[in-house]
Design a protein around this motif. Sequence first.
Motif, PDB file in Angstrom:
ATOM      1  N   GLU A 110      35.788 -53.398 -11.936  1.00 38.36           N
ATOM      2  CA  GLU A 110      35.579 -54.528 -10.936  1.00 38.36           C
ATOM      3  C   GLU A 110      36.655 -55.508 -10.997  1.00 38.36           C
ATOM      4  N   ARG A 114      44.383 -62.397  -6.520  1.00 33.74           N
ATOM      5  CA  ARG A 114      43.521 -61.795  -5.888  1.00 33.74           C
ATOM      6  C   ARG A 114      43.865 -60.555  -4.662  1.00 33.74           C
ATOM      7  N   TYR A 169      42.907 -66.138 -19.449  1.00 38.57           N
ATOM      8  CA  TYR A 169      43.714 -65.830 -18.181  1.00 38.57           C
ATOM      9  C   TYR A 169      45.029 -65.559 -18.915  1.00 38.57           C
ATOM     10  N   THR A 207      38.049 -54.975 -14.635  1.00 36.22           N
ATOM     11  CA  THR A 207      37.284 -54.699 -16.070  1.00 36.22           C
ATOM     12  C   THR A 207      37.189 -53.422 -16.205  1.00 36.22           C
ATOM     13  N   ARG A 217      38.254 -58.724 -12.125  1.00 41.67           N
ATOM     14  CA  ARG A 217      38.163 -59.723 -12.959  1.00 41.67           C
ATOM     15  C   ARG A 217      38.017 -61.306 -12.460  1.00 41.67           C
ATOM     16  N   LYS A 218      37.182 -61.962 -13.029  1.00 46.90           N
ATOM     17  CA  LYS A 218      37.132 -63.378 -12.335  1.00 46.90           C
ATOM     18  C   LYS A 218      38.007 -64.546 -12.756  1.00 46.90           C
ATOM     19  N   PHE A 219      38.774 -64.573 -11.810  1.00 49.26           N
ATOM     20  CA  PHE A 219      39.730 -65.658 -12.252  1.00 49.26           C
ATOM     21  C   PHE A 219      39.672 -66.628 -11.130  1.00 49.26           C
ATOM     22  N   ASN A 220      38.695 -67.855 -11.709  1.00 49.40           N
ATOM     23  CA  ASN A 220      38.169 -69.101 -10.862  1.00 49.40           C
ATOM     24  C   ASN A 220      39.093 -70.196 -11.691  1.00 49.40           C
ATOM     25  N   GLN A 260      44.622 -58.043  -6.964  1.00 52.80           N
ATOM     26  CA  GLN A 260      43.486 -57.265  -7.588  1.00 52.80           C
ATOM     27  C   GLN A 260      42.701 -56.309  -6.262  1.00 52.80           C
TER      28      GLN A 260
END
Length: 428
Positions: free
Chosen positions: A303, A318, A274, A299, A305-308, A321
């Motif tokens: 798409e 988000r 991150y 990406t 990116r998965k920031f969890n 994004q």
Amino acid sequence: MKDAAYEINGQSVSAQAFYAVACDPRRNVAVEACAGAGKTWMLVSRIVRALLEGVAASEILAITFTKRAAGEMRGRLYELLRDFHHMNASELAAELEARGLPNTPDNRQKLANLYRQVLHQDRQVQVRTFHSWFGAILRGAPLAVLDQLRLAPNYELLEDDTEAKALVWRQFHATLLAADPAARRLHADYLALVQEHGRFQTQEALSNALNNRQEFEAADVGDVLALSVRHFTAQFPEFAGCADPLDRVRLDAQCWAELAQAGRLLGQATQNKYQVQGALLERAWSCGDADGALAALLTKDGEARKFNGMVEGLDHIRQMQDLALRVREAQVQHAAWRYQQRMTALTRALIAAYSAVKRQRGWVDMVDVERAATVLLGDPVLSGWVQQRLDARVSHLLIDEFQDTNPVQWQALSSWLSAYAGTGGGHA
């Protein structure tokens, strides 16, 4: 093996009842069947029955798609008539019954004499290709129509357009290199396409457009093609006033500030991956690189990116994004619009160059023939004159492989048949 199924208007019937209707020249019929089912036999049989009923050979027109098919159909017809001439009574009876006709001495005699009777007529059954039929219509076209269609009055029919297509590229590129502003814009469009897609792909796309020039010109009426792909500002109202989708980010101070904030939040995360994206985002922001800033949030596949996990300000990230995804969608739309605009303009120039080559050589190709026939049969003034000439000669029309007719061929046929006014009526 299970017997073949026959239907008339959705109702199951016997083979004998089916052929009695399908071969009857007094009925207008459309026959659907798979390959090898005997459709050509049926078509030839309708001709035979029309001749038996006293229809002049010259009043029968059968249209097919290739010269080979036309030759084979013509050969089968006259071979069949010759065979009838040498058959005995029982063989003639079988041929009559197969075509839905009663087995009477008079019918057997008429069938046996048909070959000699047809050969003694001045004109024979017309078995032609679509292009041959259209060409016959064009030969009677007024000079004003030829001029309207930009066709030479004393033309040579070009059945193979390979040579004309080979010559068009020199004329096309000469057009692009002219000194006027319109030519400079076309040249810029061409270079942009080559840079983006490569010379081969650009040439291939233009060649395909030239091959489909009739459909292109039909669709280009009223600027339909140029308007068929919406500009990104029309598709995405929030981009109104932007010359480029990235302007939504780089020209909006608040967006830049919010992107910078997303970069700082990612940089403070505990996960190393991150932090890397946060550093990339802040670097792009500091350099004014809007595209790089979006790339840090998305990406390579476009798409989010998965920031969890435990990331402070995740909702804000988000939101950025979502903005990035919207800009990417607008970029795709903008690229499609630019490609459509460029290809439309270049195709128009290419078709104009192709027309110029044909005029210089006095050539008329098959597309010109189809287009002229459509104009002649669809014009409210000329159509009556053309249809009267057609009606006076043709009372029975048969079309082989009707499902293969293209829109232009069907339009010409429809214009003729919908206004059909031949003496005694007509049958198809």
